[in-house]
Design a protein around this motif. Structure first.
Motif, short mmCIF file in Angstrom:
data_model
loop_
_atom_site.label_atom_id
_atom_site.label_comp_id
_atom_site.label_asym_id
_atom_site.label_seq_id
_atom_site.Cartn_x
_atom_site.Cartn_y
_atom_site.Cartn_z
N ASP A 149 0.85 -1.18 0.00
CA ASP A 149 0.00 0.00 0.00
C ASP A 149 0.90 1.24 0.00
O ASP A 149 2.09 1.16 0.29
CB ASP A 149 -0.87 0.02 1.26
CG ASP A 149 -1.91 -1.09 1.26
OD1 ASP A 149 -2.33 -1.52 0.17
OD2 ASP A 149 -2.29 -1.53 2.36
N TRP A 150 0.32 2.40 -0.28
CA TRP A 150 1.08 3.64 -0.16
C TRP A 150 1.53 3.77 1.30
O TRP A 150 0.71 3.61 2.21
CB TRP A 150 0.24 4.85 -0.56
CG TRP A 150 0.05 4.93 -2.05
CD1 TRP A 150 -1.07 4.61 -2.74
CD2 TRP A 150 1.03 5.32 -3.00
NE1 TRP A 150 -0.86 4.80 -4.08
CE2 TRP A 150 0.42 5.24 -4.27
CE3 TRP A 150 2.36 5.75 -2.92
CZ2 TRP A 150 1.10 5.56 -5.44
CZ3 TRP A 150 3.03 6.07 -4.09
CH2 TRP A 150 2.41 5.97 -5.33
N SER A 151 2.81 4.01 1.52
CA SER A 151 3.37 3.98 2.86
C SER A 151 4.38 5.10 3.08
O SER A 151 4.99 5.59 2.14
CB SER A 151 4.09 2.65 3.08
OG SER A 151 3.24 1.57 2.84
N ASP A 152 4.55 5.46 4.35
CA ASP A 152 5.60 6.39 4.74
C ASP A 152 6.88 5.61 5.00
O ASP A 152 6.84 4.50 5.53
CB ASP A 152 5.21 7.13 6.03
CG ASP A 152 4.02 8.04 5.83
OD1 ASP A 152 4.04 8.84 4.88
OD2 ASP A 152 3.07 7.94 6.62
N VAL A 153 8.02 6.20 4.64
CA VAL A 153 9.31 5.59 4.92
C VAL A 153 9.68 5.98 6.35
O VAL A 153 9.88 7.15 6.65
CB VAL A 153 10.39 6.07 3.93
CG1 VAL A 153 11.75 5.50 4.29
CG2 VAL A 153 10.00 5.70 2.51
N ASN A 199 5.48 2.58 7.22
CA ASN A 199 4.30 2.77 8.04
C ASN A 199 3.14 2.94 7.07
O ASN A 199 3.16 3.89 6.29
CB ASN A 199 4.44 3.99 8.93
CG ASN A 199 3.27 4.16 9.86
OD1 ASN A 199 2.45 3.27 10.01
ND2 ASN A 199 3.18 5.31 10.48
N PRO A 200 2.16 2.06 7.05
CA PRO A 200 1.91 0.99 8.01
C PRO A 200 2.98 -0.09 7.93
O PRO A 200 3.56 -0.34 6.88
CB PRO A 200 0.54 0.45 7.62
CG PRO A 200 0.30 0.89 6.23
CD PRO A 200 1.12 2.11 6.01
N GLU A 201 3.19 -0.72 9.10
CA GLU A 201 4.24 -1.72 9.22
C GLU A 201 3.94 -2.98 8.43
O GLU A 201 2.79 -3.38 8.28
CB GLU A 201 4.45 -2.11 10.68
CG GLU A 201 5.24 -1.12 11.46
CD GLU A 201 5.68 -1.66 12.80
OE1 GLU A 201 5.10 -2.64 13.31
OE2 GLU A 201 6.63 -1.09 13.36
N MET A 245 12.46 12.42 3.62
CA MET A 245 12.65 13.83 3.96
C MET A 245 11.46 14.70 3.54
O MET A 245 11.16 15.69 4.20
CB MET A 245 13.93 14.35 3.29
CG MET A 245 15.18 13.70 3.87
SD MET A 245 16.68 14.18 3.01
CE MET A 245 16.76 15.91 3.43
N SER A 246 10.77 14.34 2.47
CA SER A 246 9.68 15.16 1.96
C SER A 246 8.32 14.76 2.52
O SER A 246 7.35 15.50 2.37
CB SER A 246 9.62 15.07 0.43
OG SER A 246 9.21 13.77 0.03
N GLY A 247 8.25 13.58 3.14
CA GLY A 247 6.97 13.11 3.65
C GLY A 247 6.09 12.49 2.58
O GLY A 247 4.93 12.19 2.83
N LYS A 248 6.63 12.28 1.37
CA LYS A 248 5.85 11.64 0.31
C LYS A 248 5.80 10.14 0.55
O LYS A 248 6.70 9.55 1.14
CB LYS A 248 6.45 11.94 -1.05
CG LYS A 248 6.32 13.40 -1.41
CD LYS A 248 6.24 13.57 -2.89
CE LYS A 248 6.02 15.05 -3.15
NZ LYS A 248 5.33 15.27 -4.36
N LYS A 249 4.75 9.53 0.08
CA LYS A 249 4.54 8.10 0.27
C LYS A 249 5.16 7.31 -0.89
O LYS A 249 5.33 7.84 -1.98
CB LYS A 249 3.07 7.80 0.41
CG LYS A 249 2.47 8.44 1.66
CD LYS A 249 1.07 7.98 1.88
CE LYS A 249 0.45 8.65 3.10
NZ LYS A 249 0.95 8.18 4.35
N VAL A 250 5.47 6.05 -0.61
CA VAL A 250 6.03 5.15 -1.61
C VAL A 250 5.23 3.86 -1.65
O VAL A 250 4.50 3.54 -0.72
CB VAL A 250 7.51 4.81 -1.34
CG1 VAL A 250 8.36 6.07 -1.34
CG2 VAL A 250 7.68 4.05 -0.03
#
Length: 112
Positions: free
Chosen positions: A29-33, A49-51, A87-92
């Motif tokens: 899913d789209w996630s934060d690093v 995150n989500p883990e 650093m940018s807060g974009k999701k991956v």
């Protein structure tokens, strides 16, 4: 006793539904690093995150850690894009080639 079994089953199903399991093969899913780890062998581990769960990470970093191995031809691009996302807060989104969370591709762009 039957009612107690149904209650326990409901609790277990509810807990499992809230976990983010390793998807593999396939996209996360789209996630934060959350964390980037450069391993002793030159590879990269990443926590999202989500883990995740159920991963087999290189270097023993745990079941929540996906791995990009040092022989991956895009290793440096992964590292720079993961750092930029962090650093940018974009999701991956990461693509796992198997059920061990071995990463082969990454999406880093605007998500819906």
């Amino acid at each position: 006793m039957k009612r107690m079994s149904k209650i326990i089953l409901f609790i277990v199903v509810s807990l499992v539904a809230n976990l983010s399991f390793a998807q593999g093969p396939g996209w996360t899913d789209w996630s934060d690093v959350e964390q980037i780890i450069v391993t002793a062998n030159g590879g990269i581990n990443v926590r999202l995150n989500p883990e995740l769960s159920g991963c087999v990470s290189q270097g023993g970093y745990g079941a929540q850690t996906a791995s990009i191995y040092p022989d991956h031809p895009g290793l440096e691009l992964f590292q720079s894009n993961l750092l930029a996302a962090s650093m940018s807060g974009k999701k991956v989104r990461l693509y796992f080639i198997d059920d061990t969370c071995r990463v082969t591709e990454m999406r880093f762009d605007e998500h819906p």
